[in-house]
Write a protein that holds these residues in place. Structure first.
Motif, short mmCIF file in Angstrom:
data_model
loop_
_atom_site.label_atom_id
_atom_site.label_comp_id
_atom_site.label_asym_id
_atom_site.label_seq_id
_atom_site.Cartn_x
_atom_site.Cartn_y
_atom_site.Cartn_z
N MET A 1 0.83 -1.19 0.00
CA MET A 1 0.00 0.00 0.00
C MET A 1 0.88 1.25 0.00
SD MET A 1 -3.07 1.06 0.01
CE MET A 1 -4.25 2.18 0.61
N GLU A 2 1.96 1.19 0.76
CA GLU A 2 2.86 2.35 0.83
C GLU A 2 3.52 2.61 -0.52
OE1 GLU A 2 5.47 1.56 4.09
OE2 GLU A 2 3.81 1.53 5.51
N ASN A 3 3.86 1.54 -1.24
CA ASN A 3 4.45 1.70 -2.57
C ASN A 3 3.46 2.34 -3.54
OD1 ASN A 3 6.83 0.51 -1.75
ND2 ASN A 3 6.24 -1.53 -2.46
N LEU A 4 2.20 1.95 -3.44
CA LEU A 4 1.17 2.52 -4.29
C LEU A 4 0.98 4.01 -3.98
CD1 LEU A 4 -1.06 1.99 -6.41
CD2 LEU A 4 -2.59 1.50 -4.50
N LEU A 5 0.95 4.34 -2.71
CA LEU A 5 0.80 5.74 -2.30
C LEU A 5 2.00 6.56 -2.78
CD1 LEU A 5 -0.89 7.79 -0.72
CD2 LEU A 5 0.32 7.10 1.33
N TRP A 6 3.18 6.01 -2.64
CA TRP A 6 4.39 6.71 -3.09
C TRP A 6 4.34 6.93 -4.60
CZ3 TRP A 6 8.37 5.15 -6.36
CH2 TRP A 6 9.48 6.00 -6.40
N SER A 7 3.88 5.92 -5.33
CA SER A 7 3.78 6.02 -6.79
C SER A 7 2.79 7.12 -7.19
CB SER A 7 3.35 4.67 -7.36
OG SER A 7 3.08 4.78 -8.73
N TYR A 8 1.62 7.17 -6.50
CA TYR A 8 0.63 8.21 -6.79
C TYR A 8 1.21 9.60 -6.52
CZ TYR A 8 -3.53 5.41 -7.78
OH TYR A 8 -4.45 4.60 -8.36
N LYS A 9 1.92 9.75 -5.41
CA LYS A 9 2.50 11.06 -5.09
C LYS A 9 3.56 11.46 -6.10
CE LYS A 9 1.61 11.12 -0.14
NZ LYS A 9 2.21 11.18 1.20
N ARG B 1 -5.45 22.91 -23.99
CA ARG B 1 -6.19 21.65 -24.03
C ARG B 1 -5.56 20.62 -23.11
NH1 ARG B 1 -6.30 16.88 -27.20
NH2 ARG B 1 -8.42 16.13 -27.49
N ASP B 2 -4.23 20.55 -23.10
CA ASP B 2 -3.53 19.61 -22.23
C ASP B 2 -3.65 20.00 -20.77
OD1 ASP B 2 -2.78 18.12 -24.41
OD2 ASP B 2 -0.77 19.01 -24.58
N LYS B 3 -3.70 21.32 -20.48
CA LYS B 3 -3.86 21.77 -19.09
C LYS B 3 -5.18 21.27 -18.51
CE LYS B 3 -0.97 25.85 -19.01
NZ LYS B 3 -0.87 27.29 -18.79
N SER B 4 -6.22 21.30 -19.32
CA SER B 4 -7.52 20.82 -18.87
C SER B 4 -7.44 19.33 -18.52
CB SER B 4 -8.56 21.05 -19.96
OG SER B 4 -9.76 20.42 -19.64
N LEU B 5 -6.80 18.57 -19.37
CA LEU B 5 -6.64 17.14 -19.13
C LEU B 5 -5.77 16.88 -17.91
CD1 LEU B 5 -7.19 14.28 -20.23
CD2 LEU B 5 -5.10 14.51 -21.57
N LEU B 6 -4.66 17.60 -17.80
CA LEU B 6 -3.76 17.43 -16.66
C LEU B 6 -4.41 17.85 -15.34
CD1 LEU B 6 -0.37 18.54 -18.25
CD2 LEU B 6 -0.93 16.29 -17.33
N ASN B 7 -5.23 18.92 -15.38
CA ASN B 7 -5.94 19.33 -14.16
C ASN B 7 -6.88 18.22 -13.67
OD1 ASN B 7 -4.88 21.86 -13.52
ND2 ASN B 7 -6.17 22.88 -15.03
N GLY B 8 -7.53 17.56 -14.60
CA GLY B 8 -8.39 16.43 -14.23
C GLY B 8 -7.60 15.29 -13.62
N MET B 9 -6.43 15.02 -14.21
CA MET B 9 -5.56 13.97 -13.67
C MET B 9 -5.07 14.33 -12.27
SD MET B 9 -3.47 13.08 -17.17
CE MET B 9 -2.33 11.96 -16.43
N ILE B 10 -4.72 15.59 -12.08
CA ILE B 10 -4.23 16.05 -10.77
C ILE B 10 -5.33 15.91 -9.72
CG2 ILE B 10 -3.52 18.12 -9.50
CD1 ILE B 10 -1.88 18.91 -12.01
N ARG B 11 -6.54 16.31 -10.07
CA ARG B 11 -7.66 16.19 -9.13
C ARG B 11 -7.89 14.72 -8.75
NH1 ARG B 11 -10.02 20.12 -12.38
NH2 ARG B 11 -11.17 18.51 -13.52
N ASP B 12 -7.84 13.85 -9.76
CA ASP B 12 -8.05 12.43 -9.49
C ASP B 12 -6.94 11.85 -8.61
OD1 ASP B 12 -10.34 12.48 -11.00
OD2 ASP B 12 -9.44 11.58 -12.79
N LEU B 13 -5.70 12.23 -8.88
CA LEU B 13 -4.59 11.76 -8.06
C LEU B 13 -4.69 12.28 -6.63
CD1 LEU B 13 -1.66 12.12 -10.62
CD2 LEU B 13 -2.45 9.99 -9.59
N GLN B 14 -5.03 13.55 -6.47
CA GLN B 14 -5.19 14.11 -5.12
C GLN B 14 -6.31 13.40 -4.35
OE1 GLN B 14 -5.67 18.24 -6.21
NE2 GLN B 14 -3.52 18.71 -5.73
N PHE B 15 -7.39 13.11 -5.05
CA PHE B 15 -8.52 12.41 -4.45
C PHE B 15 -8.08 11.03 -3.96
CE2 PHE B 15 -12.32 9.72 -4.69
CZ PHE B 15 -13.27 10.51 -4.04
N ALA B 16 -7.39 10.29 -4.83
CA ALA B 16 -6.94 8.94 -4.48
C ALA B 16 -5.93 8.97 -3.33
CB ALA B 16 -6.35 8.25 -5.69
#
Length: 166
Positions: A1-9, A25-40
């Motif tokens: 679990m710690e490895n997964l968390l480290w990978s996400y960070k 266009r890429d900023k919009s996509l990256l912002n979505g990815m950042i939100r999803d990563l922060q959520f996880a």
């Protein structure tokens, strides 16, 4: 679990670096990815869904863990000789003597009325209103007796030597 968390960070920091030189266009996509990563990441760190005000430790009373396994209580109820006129189910004898002693010890702290109501609810799976109709009491009285019974049983399970062995 710690490895997964480290990978996400690590991926979160990479995504934040990439957003600086990305197109609109890429900023919009990256912002979505950042939100999803922060959520996880928040979910993994806190152990609960981000944004929830009430965690699992503060569930409503009807969602909390029961003092006994409901199926065990039903088997215990079916193994008892005492039956009701309305009870048409067959008697069973699939409960071990250790389980029988443990349940009887835990139920010994209940008054006769509390025990009857508790067994009707947890053993025979009757609704509060059905129990109230059979016993000619109010549904709120049934609910109060069940809650009081579960508190007594939970306390007994942690105080009794018979119940600690399970």
């Amino acid at each position: 679990m710690e490895n997964l968390l480290w990978s996400y960070k690590e991926n979160l920091s990479k995504a934040k670096k990439m957003i600086k030189e990305a197109s609109d266009r890429d900023k919009s996509l990256l912002n979505g990815m950042i939100r999803d990563l922060q959520f996880a990441i928040e979910w993994m760190e806190t152990g609960r869904q981000p944004g929830n005000k009430r965690g699992v430790e503060r569930l409503a009373a009807y969602q909390r863990e029961r003092p006994f396994d409901p199926l065990l209580m039903q088997r215990f109820f079916r193994s008892q000789e005492e039956t009701y006129a309305w009870d048409e189910a067959e008697s069973e004898s699939v409960i071990s003597s250790a389980e029988q002693e443990m349940i009887e010890d835990a139920l010994s702290v209940l008054t006769a009325k509390e025990k009857e109501v508790y067994l009707m609810s947890r053993g025979h799976c009757l609704s509060y209103s059905q129990i109230a109709n059979y016993l000619c009491i109010s549904s709120s009285s049934v609910q109060t007796m069940i809650e009081r019974s579960e508190k007594k049983i939970a306390k007994r399970r942690y105080d009794s030597l018979f119940c600690l062995s399970s």
